[in-house]
Motif scaffolding. Sequence first.
Motif, PDB file in Angstrom:
ATOM      1  N   THR A   7      -1.523 -30.240 -25.057  1.00  0.00           N
ATOM      2  CA  THR A   7      -1.854 -30.087 -23.641  1.00  0.00           C
ATOM      3  C   THR A   7      -2.359 -31.372 -22.993  1.00  0.00           C
ATOM      4  O   THR A   7      -2.443 -31.463 -21.764  1.00  0.00           O
ATOM      5  N   GLY A   8      -2.716 -32.359 -23.778  1.00  0.00           N
ATOM      6  CA  GLY A   8      -3.215 -33.618 -23.249  1.00  0.00           C
ATOM      7  C   GLY A   8      -3.424 -34.586 -24.381  1.00  0.00           C
ATOM      8  O   GLY A   8      -3.193 -34.268 -25.561  1.00  0.00           O
ATOM      9  N   MET A   9      -3.877 -35.775 -24.065  1.00  0.00           N
ATOM     10  CA  MET A   9      -4.122 -36.778 -25.082  1.00  0.00           C
ATOM     11  C   MET A   9      -5.185 -36.293 -26.065  1.00  0.00           C
ATOM     12  O   MET A   9      -6.329 -36.033 -25.680  1.00  0.00           O
ATOM     13  N   GLY A  10      -4.792 -36.091 -27.320  1.00  0.00           N
ATOM     14  CA  GLY A  10      -5.699 -35.608 -28.340  1.00  0.00           C
ATOM     15  C   GLY A  10      -6.047 -34.139 -28.217  1.00  0.00           C
ATOM     16  O   GLY A  10      -6.928 -33.657 -28.938  1.00  0.00           O
ATOM     17  N   GLU A  11      -5.368 -33.411 -27.343  1.00  0.00           N
ATOM     18  CA  GLU A  11      -5.699 -32.006 -27.089  1.00  0.00           C
ATOM     19  C   GLU A  11      -4.502 -31.112 -27.392  1.00  0.00           C
ATOM     20  O   GLU A  11      -3.375 -31.396 -26.981  1.00  0.00           O
ATOM     21  N   TYR A  12      -4.765 -30.013 -28.074  1.00  0.00           N
ATOM     22  CA  TYR A  12      -3.704 -29.063 -28.397  1.00  0.00           C
ATOM     23  C   TYR A  12      -4.327 -27.704 -28.668  1.00  0.00           C
ATOM     24  O   TYR A  12      -5.549 -27.580 -28.844  1.00  0.00           O
ATOM     25  N   GLY A  13      -3.491 -26.682 -28.680  1.00  0.00           N
ATOM     26  CA  GLY A  13      -3.964 -25.335 -28.984  1.00  0.00           C
ATOM     27  C   GLY A  13      -2.834 -24.501 -29.533  1.00  0.00           C
ATOM     28  O   GLY A  13      -1.672 -24.928 -29.577  1.00  0.00           O
ATOM     29  N   TRP A  40       6.965 -39.679 -33.300  1.00  0.00           N
ATOM     30  CA  TRP A  40       6.893 -38.705 -32.211  1.00  0.00           C
ATOM     31  C   TRP A  40       5.495 -38.101 -32.130  1.00  0.00           C
ATOM     32  O   TRP A  40       4.900 -38.023 -31.060  1.00  0.00           O
ATOM     33  N   ASP A  41       4.982 -37.640 -33.261  1.00  0.00           N
ATOM     34  CA  ASP A  41       3.677 -36.968 -33.263  1.00  0.00           C
ATOM     35  C   ASP A  41       2.556 -37.913 -32.856  1.00  0.00           C
ATOM     36  O   ASP A  41       1.690 -37.562 -32.043  1.00  0.00           O
ATOM     37  N   ILE A  42       2.577 -39.129 -33.410  1.00  0.00           N
ATOM     38  CA  ILE A  42       1.529 -40.098 -33.084  1.00  0.00           C
ATOM     39  C   ILE A  42       1.564 -40.452 -31.601  1.00  0.00           C
ATOM     40  O   ILE A  42       0.521 -40.511 -30.930  1.00  0.00           O
ATOM     41  N   ALA A  43       2.756 -40.681 -31.066  1.00  0.00           N
ATOM     42  CA  ALA A  43       2.872 -41.058 -29.657  1.00  0.00           C
ATOM     43  C   ALA A  43       2.477 -39.909 -28.740  1.00  0.00           C
ATOM     44  O   ALA A  43       1.661 -40.078 -27.815  1.00  0.00           O
ATOM     45  N   MET A  44       3.021 -38.732 -28.976  1.00  0.00           N
ATOM     46  CA  MET A  44       2.835 -37.628 -28.034  1.00  0.00           C
ATOM     47  C   MET A  44       1.409 -37.089 -28.025  1.00  0.00           C
ATOM     48  O   MET A  44       0.874 -36.753 -26.971  1.00  0.00           O
ATOM     49  N   LEU A  45       0.763 -37.025 -29.190  1.00  0.00           N
ATOM     50  CA  LEU A  45      -0.638 -36.608 -29.213  1.00  0.00           C
ATOM     51  C   LEU A  45      -1.535 -37.752 -28.763  1.00  0.00           C
ATOM     52  O   LEU A  45      -2.625 -37.518 -28.236  1.00  0.00           O
ATOM     53  N   GLY A  46      -1.063 -38.979 -28.917  1.00  0.00           N
ATOM     54  CA  GLY A  46      -1.877 -40.143 -28.604  1.00  0.00           C
ATOM     55  C   GLY A  46      -1.794 -40.629 -27.172  1.00  0.00           C
ATOM     56  O   GLY A  46      -2.328 -41.696 -26.844  1.00  0.00           O
ATOM     57  N   GLY A  47      -1.104 -39.902 -26.300  1.00  0.00           N
ATOM     58  CA  GLY A  47      -1.082 -40.255 -24.885  1.00  0.00           C
ATOM     59  C   GLY A  47      -0.020 -41.254 -24.492  1.00  0.00           C
ATOM     60  O   GLY A  47      -0.090 -41.837 -23.404  1.00  0.00           O
TER      61      GLY A  47
END
Length: 315
Positions: A7-13, A40-47
């Motif tokens: 849902t955002g940088m460093g944010e998920y649910g 992909w995972d590092i970039a997308m969760l990392g903003g």
Amino acid sequence: MKALQITGMGEYGIVDIPVPAIMDDQVLVKLTLVSTCPRWDIAMLGGKDMFDHSRPPAYPLPPGFPGHEAVGVVEAIGASVQGLKPGDRVAALEHLFPGQGAYAQYLAYRERDLLKLPDSVSDKKAVSSELLKCVVFGLDQFEEVKGRSMLVAGLGPAGILAIQVASLWGARVIGIDVSAERVAAVNALGIGEAVLTDSLGDRTFDLGYDCVGAAASVQNVLDRTNEHVVIFGVLRGELTYRDRFWFNGIKLESFKGRPVTERYRRLLLDALTRPDFNTECLQTKQISFANYAEGVETLKQQQAVKICFNPQEAF
């Protein structure tokens, strides 16, 4: 069904969403194992957007995204599907886009985007078939690899597969990385020869396959290659195409996607069904989606090659 949503940088649910409805040419798959694609995972969760790090992704991401490496069992088929039936085991070779990602319990696919698996190929061996497909595409851009010397740069997931596929096709392969740990790990697995990047001396190679993408890595491969370089990684930075490259006719090209033909299906199954072709080594650990952020940090610190999840249990 349940799915992971960033849902955002460093944010998920964890979210509850409907099981996907399928069209006539589609297949509903109950996912039994999914794997990270580290960049992909590092970039997308990392903003950072995967292809343009100067801007963030469009949050919130679609549920299940960016998951795309997956294996599962056919749950239902559309009216025009002929080659698959409920109960068949399949690996994903592509995914519907735009649409839901594979960090979920079920996912809809077009029939042509799935590879039917024999019983001899485990979920863990097949889960990264989409990456294997892409590596095969890139290597197939060389006119011929049999009997040629090849330098493979970057011993992450793609590089580990590339040195094995190129060797299987008859190339004489050396893998390189700046990480002593990665070099040691590849040599310990017995899947090919690997050395540190700065230990090559003045060696040159017929072909070069860069799985890093950073300009410094690609430039090093290009400077050591006499005929043809393919950039598999996403290129970041600028390269120098030197005068001697032009005079010698050295070919430089990026990765080119294409449809999965029956020939490519045969190549994939030929690799996957060989007992000594090691893809299971990519899946360093299996965790719960509740620990997704910790898993991504492990990837970022290069303490794992990939991380996998069982969507039927990991929520």
